[in-house]
Scaffold this motif. Structure first.
Motif, PDB file in Angstrom:
ATOM      1  N   TYR A  23       6.272  35.293  41.419  1.00 55.41           N
ATOM      2  CA  TYR A  23       6.045  34.202  40.254  1.00 55.41           C
ATOM      3  C   TYR A  23       7.384  34.243  39.619  1.00 55.41           C
ATOM      4  O   TYR A  23       8.156  35.115  39.588  1.00 55.41           O
ATOM      5  CB  TYR A  23       4.919  34.938  39.300  1.00 55.41           C
ATOM      6  CG  TYR A  23       5.180  36.122  38.640  1.00 55.41           C
ATOM      7  CD1 TYR A  23       5.986  35.990  37.404  1.00 55.41           C
ATOM      8  CD2 TYR A  23       4.612  37.335  38.889  1.00 55.41           C
ATOM      9  CE1 TYR A  23       6.240  37.318  36.805  1.00 55.41           C
ATOM     10  CE2 TYR A  23       4.658  38.446  38.308  1.00 55.41           C
ATOM     11  CZ  TYR A  23       5.574  38.256  37.301  1.00 55.41           C
ATOM     12  OH  TYR A  23       5.949  39.686  36.607  1.00 55.41           O
ATOM     13  N   ILE A  43       4.876  40.080  44.128  1.00 58.63           N
ATOM     14  CA  ILE A  43       3.481  40.833  43.863  1.00 58.63           C
ATOM     15  C   ILE A  43       2.957  41.327  45.012  1.00 58.63           C
ATOM     16  O   ILE A  43       1.570  41.530  45.037  1.00 58.63           O
ATOM     17  CB  ILE A  43       2.748  39.944  42.783  1.00 58.63           C
ATOM     18  CG1 ILE A  43       2.691  38.796  43.245  1.00 58.63           C
ATOM     19  CG2 ILE A  43       3.645  39.874  41.462  1.00 58.63           C
ATOM     20  CD1 ILE A  43       1.804  37.936  42.484  1.00 58.63           C
ATOM     21  N   TYR A  53      -1.312  32.359  38.207  1.00 57.87           N
ATOM     22  CA  TYR A  53      -1.917  33.071  37.013  1.00 57.87           C
ATOM     23  C   TYR A  53      -0.794  34.247  36.543  1.00 57.87           C
ATOM     24  O   TYR A  53      -0.534  34.211  35.252  1.00 57.87           O
ATOM     25  CB  TYR A  53      -3.249  33.588  37.234  1.00 57.87           C
ATOM     26  CG  TYR A  53      -4.297  32.751  36.644  1.00 57.87           C
ATOM     27  CD1 TYR A  53      -4.463  32.690  35.362  1.00 57.87           C
ATOM     28  CD2 TYR A  53      -5.019  32.112  37.546  1.00 57.87           C
ATOM     29  CE1 TYR A  53      -5.512  31.734  34.884  1.00 57.87           C
ATOM     30  CE2 TYR A  53      -6.164  31.228  37.030  1.00 57.87           C
ATOM     31  CZ  TYR A  53      -6.424  30.850  35.824  1.00 57.87           C
ATOM     32  OH  TYR A  53      -7.276  30.184  35.267  1.00 57.87           O
ATOM     33  N   ARG A  54      -0.248  34.958  37.508  1.00 59.64           N
ATOM     34  CA  ARG A  54       0.765  35.934  37.230  1.00 59.64           C
ATOM     35  C   ARG A  54       1.996  35.343  36.333  1.00 59.64           C
ATOM     36  O   ARG A  54       2.505  36.036  35.570  1.00 59.64           O
ATOM     37  CB  ARG A  54       1.002  36.871  38.323  1.00 59.64           C
ATOM     38  CG  ARG A  54      -0.172  37.593  39.088  1.00 59.64           C
ATOM     39  CD  ARG A  54      -0.478  38.877  38.003  1.00 59.64           C
ATOM     40  NE  ARG A  54       0.575  39.871  37.955  1.00 59.64           N
ATOM     41  CZ  ARG A  54       1.143  40.698  38.672  1.00 59.64           C
ATOM     42  NH1 ARG A  54       0.361  40.938  39.845  1.00 59.64           N
ATOM     43  NH2 ARG A  54       2.109  41.482  38.626  1.00 59.64           N
ATOM     44  N   LEU A  98      -7.661  37.471  35.547  1.00 60.15           N
ATOM     45  CA  LEU A  98      -6.170  37.129  35.156  1.00 60.15           C
ATOM     46  C   LEU A  98      -6.690  36.124  34.082  1.00 60.15           C
ATOM     47  O   LEU A  98      -5.693  35.912  33.057  1.00 60.15           O
ATOM     48  CB  LEU A  98      -5.586  36.592  36.179  1.00 60.15           C
ATOM     49  CG  LEU A  98      -5.293  37.571  37.431  1.00 60.15           C
ATOM     50  CD1 LEU A  98      -4.701  36.751  38.777  1.00 60.15           C
ATOM     51  CD2 LEU A  98      -4.302  38.557  37.069  1.00 60.15           C
TER      52      LEU A  98
END
Length: 196
Positions: A23, A43, A53-54, A98
């Motif tokens: 991300y 990740i 989302y991260r 998340l």
């Protein structure tokens, strides 16, 4: 001392779905466009939506660290924007925690607005995400990541008003996400989109 109003540009991606993912997030001063913070990370192997989302979470955390009072979060992920606005259900169990984490961060600001932007206007965050994935794969960083320019183009399309109602809705989404409950009343069921 806080920075007042900021713009977050966040992105996430995976090479394969699922696949190696990363991300990127950029926090800018909303008046000058100056970059105040950048975040990026590889990740591991996961889905594109989880990486998106991260990226949002990393951007919100960076904005909170800067002491921002108001935030506009811009993303090219329609899924994340619509879910954070409470218009689409969060059916995928991997996204619920998340979304809850992001909603908890939203509650730390005076006002938050989520805005969908076209992918071509999210190049800086995209370059950071790709640089993180490249680094994890042992590849040299792409030139675009080293020279990412501020987004430009037509005005972003606002999809949630920057008022307290949006924050309330985000908290409701987080509560449902945390408990795994979704409304069963057909009148309250929102349309949803799920990846294949």
């Amino acid at each position: 001392m806080g920075v007042g109003r900021v713009v977050i540009e966040a992105d996430g991606g995976s090479r394969g779905n699922p696949g190696p993912a990363g991300y990127g997030a950029v926090v800018r001063d909303s008046a000058s466009g100056e970059v105040l913070a950048e975040r990026s990370e590889a990740i591991g192997v996961t889905t594109n939506n989880i990486a998106e989302y991260r990226g949002l979470i990393a951007g919100l955390e960076a904005a909170a660290e800067l002491g921002a009072a108001e935030v506009e979060a811009r993303m090219d992920s329609k899924l994340v924007v619509e879910q954070m606005c409470g218009r689409w259900q969060i059916k995928h169990p991997g996204l619920r925690p998340l979304a809850a984490q992001a909603a908890a961060l939203v509650g730390r600001f005076g006002a938050v607005r989520f805005t969908w932007i076209p992918r071509e206007r999210n190049k800086h965050a995209d370059a950071l995400a790709n640089a993180a994935m490249d680094a994890a794969a042992g590849k040299p960083p792409r030139e675009a990541a080293r020279r990412a320019a501020p987004s430009a183009g037509e005005p972003a399309r606002e999809v949630a008003a920057p008022d307290s109602a949006a924050r309330v809705r985000a908290r409701e989404v987080a509560a449902r996400a945390a408990t795994g409950r979704a409304g069963t009343d057909p009148a309250t069921v929102k349309p949803s989109w799920e990846p294949r």
